[in-house]
Design a protein around this motif. Sequence first.
Motif, PDB file in Angstrom:
ATOM      1  N   MET A 134      23.945  28.283  21.739  1.00 45.12           N
ATOM      2  CA  MET A 134      24.422  26.976  22.139  1.00 45.12           C
ATOM      3  C   MET A 134      24.986  27.001  23.560  1.00 45.12           C
ATOM      4  SD  MET A 134      24.513  24.006  21.094  1.00 45.12           S
ATOM      5  CE  MET A 134      25.326  22.499  20.855  1.00 45.12           C
ATOM      6  N   ASP A 135      25.647  28.084  23.911  1.00 47.75           N
ATOM      7  CA  ASP A 135      26.194  28.208  25.261  1.00 47.75           C
ATOM      8  C   ASP A 135      25.092  28.163  26.312  1.00 47.75           C
ATOM      9  OD1 ASP A 135      28.744  28.356  24.280  1.00 47.75           O
ATOM     10  OD2 ASP A 135      28.829  30.559  24.307  1.00 47.75           O
ATOM     11  N   GLN A 136      23.948  28.763  25.968  1.00 49.67           N
ATOM     12  CA  GLN A 136      22.828  28.758  26.915  1.00 49.67           C
ATOM     13  C   GLN A 136      22.287  27.352  27.125  1.00 49.67           C
ATOM     14  OE1 GLN A 136      20.246  31.582  25.039  1.00 49.67           O
ATOM     15  NE2 GLN A 136      20.996  33.296  26.304  1.00 49.67           N
ATOM     16  N   ILE A 137      22.253  26.575  26.073  1.00 50.28           N
ATOM     17  CA  ILE A 137      21.778  25.191  26.190  1.00 50.28           C
ATOM     18  C   ILE A 137      22.734  24.380  27.047  1.00 50.28           C
ATOM     19  CG2 ILE A 137      21.328  23.053  24.915  1.00 50.28           C
ATOM     20  CD1 ILE A 137      20.333  24.859  22.600  1.00 50.28           C
ATOM     21  N   ILE A 138      24.020  24.531  26.812  1.00 50.91           N
ATOM     22  CA  ILE A 138      25.022  23.808  27.613  1.00 50.91           C
ATOM     23  C   ILE A 138      24.953  24.255  29.064  1.00 50.91           C
ATOM     24  CG2 ILE A 138      27.502  23.475  27.985  1.00 50.91           C
ATOM     25  CD1 ILE A 138      27.772  23.502  24.895  1.00 50.91           C
ATOM     26  N   ALA A 139      24.775  25.560  29.273  1.00 55.02           N
ATOM     27  CA  ALA A 139      24.650  26.079  30.641  1.00 55.02           C
ATOM     28  C   ALA A 139      23.394  25.529  31.310  1.00 55.02           C
ATOM     29  CB  ALA A 139      24.627  27.600  30.632  1.00 55.02           C
ATOM     30  N   ASP A 140      22.336  25.346  30.531  1.00 54.65           N
ATOM     31  CA  ASP A 140      21.102  24.789  31.097  1.00 54.65           C
ATOM     32  C   ASP A 140      21.253  23.300  31.392  1.00 54.65           C
ATOM     33  OD1 ASP A 140      18.341  25.249  31.876  1.00 54.65           O
ATOM     34  OD2 ASP A 140      17.814  23.942  30.191  1.00 54.65           O
ATOM     35  N   LEU A 141      22.007  22.583  30.572  1.00 53.23           N
ATOM     36  CA  LEU A 141      22.231  21.155  30.791  1.00 53.23           C
ATOM     37  C   LEU A 141      23.136  20.898  31.992  1.00 53.23           C
ATOM     38  CD1 LEU A 141      22.711  19.889  27.125  1.00 53.23           C
ATOM     39  CD2 LEU A 141      20.749  19.487  28.634  1.00 53.23           C
ATOM     40  N   PHE A 142      24.078  21.795  32.218  1.00 51.99           N
ATOM     41  CA  PHE A 142      25.030  21.650  33.318  1.00 51.99           C
ATOM     42  C   PHE A 142      25.070  22.924  34.167  1.00 51.99           C
ATOM     43  CE2 PHE A 142      26.524  18.889  29.878  1.00 51.99           C
ATOM     44  CZ  PHE A 142      26.560  17.669  30.549  1.00 51.99           C
ATOM     45  N   PRO A 143      24.009  23.165  34.914  1.00 54.14           N
ATOM     46  CA  PRO A 143      23.981  24.397  35.714  1.00 54.14           C
ATOM     47  C   PRO A 143      24.969  24.323  36.875  1.00 54.14           C
ATOM     48  CG  PRO A 143      22.136  23.008  36.286  1.00 54.14           C
ATOM     49  CD  PRO A 143      22.836  22.350  35.129  1.00 54.14           C
ATOM     50  N   ARG A 144      25.248  25.460  37.463  1.00 53.14           N
ATOM     51  CA  ARG A 144      26.090  25.470  38.659  1.00 53.14           C
ATOM     52  C   ARG A 144      25.342  24.744  39.767  1.00 53.14           C
ATOM     53  NH1 ARG A 144      28.930  31.383  39.042  1.00 53.14           N
ATOM     54  NH2 ARG A 144      29.765  31.329  36.924  1.00 53.14           N
ATOM     55  N   THR A 145      26.078  23.958  40.500  1.00 50.72           N
ATOM     56  CA  THR A 145      25.462  23.180  41.571  1.00 50.72           C
ATOM     57  C   THR A 145      26.161  23.455  42.889  1.00 50.72           C
ATOM     58  OG1 THR A 145      26.905  21.295  41.129  1.00 50.72           O
ATOM     59  CG2 THR A 145      24.769  21.306  40.015  1.00 50.72           C
ATOM     60  N   ALA A 146      25.436  23.272  43.977  1.00 44.87           N
ATOM     61  CA  ALA A 146      26.020  23.414  45.312  1.00 44.87           C
ATOM     62  C   ALA A 146      26.963  22.252  45.585  1.00 44.87           C
ATOM     63  CB  ALA A 146      24.914  23.478  46.364  1.00 44.87           C
ATOM     64  N   VAL A 147      26.598  21.083  45.075  1.00 42.96           N
ATOM     65  CA  VAL A 147      27.427  19.879  45.225  1.00 42.96           C
ATOM     66  C   VAL A 147      28.118  19.645  43.886  1.00 42.96           C
ATOM     67  CG1 VAL A 147      27.396  17.416  45.752  1.00 42.96           C
ATOM     68  CG2 VAL A 147      25.773  18.937  46.896  1.00 42.96           C
ATOM     69  N   PRO A 148      29.437  19.493  43.851  1.00 43.78           N
ATOM     70  CA  PRO A 148      30.155  19.292  42.589  1.00 43.78           C
ATOM     71  C   PRO A 148      29.670  18.041  41.844  1.00 43.78           C
ATOM     72  CG  PRO A 148      31.694  19.707  44.399  1.00 43.78           C
ATOM     73  CD  PRO A 148      30.343  19.532  45.013  1.00 43.78           C
ATOM     74  N   TYR A 149      29.760  18.101  40.513  1.00 45.29           N
ATOM     75  CA  TYR A 149      29.286  16.993  39.687  1.00 45.29           C
ATOM     76  C   TYR A 149      29.936  15.644  40.011  1.00 45.29           C
ATOM     77  CZ  TYR A 149      26.260  19.863  36.804  1.00 45.29           C
ATOM     78  OH  TYR A 149      25.242  20.665  36.371  1.00 45.29           O
ATOM     79  N   PRO A 150      31.236  15.563  40.265  1.00 43.01           N
ATOM     80  CA  PRO A 150      31.808  14.256  40.629  1.00 43.01           C
ATOM     81  C   PRO A 150      31.197  13.685  41.924  1.00 43.01           C
ATOM     82  CG  PRO A 150      33.563  15.758  39.984  1.00 43.01           C
ATOM     83  CD  PRO A 150      32.308  16.570  40.070  1.00 43.01           C
ATOM     84  N   VAL A 151      30.878  14.555  42.863  1.00 41.59           N
ATOM     85  CA  VAL A 151      30.245  14.104  44.114  1.00 41.59           C
ATOM     86  C   VAL A 151      28.823  13.628  43.828  1.00 41.59           C
ATOM     87  CG1 VAL A 151      29.483  14.801  46.423  1.00 41.59           C
ATOM     88  CG2 VAL A 151      31.697  15.586  45.551  1.00 41.59           C
ATOM     89  N   LEU A 152      28.110  14.352  42.973  1.00 41.76           N
ATOM     90  CA  LEU A 152      26.754  13.926  42.595  1.00 41.76           C
ATOM     91  C   LEU A 152      26.803  12.548  41.936  1.00 41.76           C
ATOM     92  CD1 LEU A 152      25.237  17.230  41.139  1.00 41.76           C
ATOM     93  CD2 LEU A 152      24.832  16.207  43.386  1.00 41.76           C
ATOM     94  N   LEU A 153      27.747  12.349  41.037  1.00 45.34           N
ATOM     95  CA  LEU A 153      27.900  11.050  40.371  1.00 45.34           C
ATOM     96  C   LEU A 153      28.211   9.957  41.387  1.00 45.34           C
ATOM     97  CD1 LEU A 153      27.969   9.461  37.730  1.00 45.34           C
ATOM     98  CD2 LEU A 153      30.392  10.052  37.543  1.00 45.34           C
ATOM     99  N   ALA A 154      29.089  10.264  42.328  1.00 44.35           N
ATOM    100  CA  ALA A 154      29.429   9.276  43.368  1.00 44.35           C
ATOM    101  C   ALA A 154      28.200   8.942  44.210  1.00 44.35           C
ATOM    102  CB  ALA A 154      30.549   9.812  44.264  1.00 44.35           C
ATOM    103  N   ARG A 155      27.397   9.928  44.545  1.00 41.85           N
ATOM    104  CA  ARG A 155      26.192   9.685  45.350  1.00 41.85           C
ATOM    105  C   ARG A 155      25.182   8.833  44.592  1.00 41.85           C
ATOM    106  NH1 ARG A 155      25.122  15.432  48.540  1.00 41.85           N
ATOM    107  NH2 ARG A 155      27.101  15.404  49.675  1.00 41.85           N
ATOM    108  N   LEU A 156      24.971   9.129  43.324  1.00 40.92           N
ATOM    109  CA  LEU A 156      24.034   8.334  42.522  1.00 40.92           C
ATOM    110  C   LEU A 156      24.532   6.899  42.376  1.00 40.92           C
ATOM    111  CD1 LEU A 156      23.215  11.034  39.836  1.00 40.92           C
ATOM    112  CD2 LEU A 156      21.645  10.166  41.583  1.00 40.92           C
TER     113      LEU A 156
END
Length: 167
Positions: free
Chosen positions: A1-23
């Motif tokens: 299950m950890d692998q699935i969660i890690a695949d759904l939310f991989p490490r990103t160069a741009v933080p997730y809140p910034v990605l959400l703001a950009r979208l």
Amino acid sequence: MDQIIADLFPRTAVPYPVLLARLTGAIVLGAVIGAEREYRAHAAGLRTHILVALAACVFAILSIESVHMAGFAEEQVRIDPLRVIEAVTSGVAFLAAGMIVFSRGEVKGLTTGAGMWLAGAVGLSVGLGHWFVAVVATLACFIVLFILAKIDIKSDEAEKAKSDTKT
């Protein structure tokens, strides 16, 4: 299950809140550009412009993230983010060209096509983190579509009144 969660939310160069703001920013700015087309009941209106800006933003984000992916760090793999910009530009230009028609001696849809192209550029700008460029371009588009359109309508009315007095 950890692998699935890690695949759904991989490490990103741009933080997730910034990605959400950009979208979200691409959606809002695309809506501003498409609002005038929607108001004037053109085929490519609010939803189309939002989708163009959002898609361009997604492609820009993917280009940033792909440069930082571990599998692409090897020397034989070359990633050029400018190719994404070129591809989005070409794709949106293709869509915009589909909006332009020649009917009864008049060209129609040119402004709508240009608005779609700009929505793509705004989406790319936001996706790449160039908020200032995106906002200024959107404001300029708003001025052109709403304010200059009113001037154009008044000049058309004056021209019509002038031709009516001649006959």
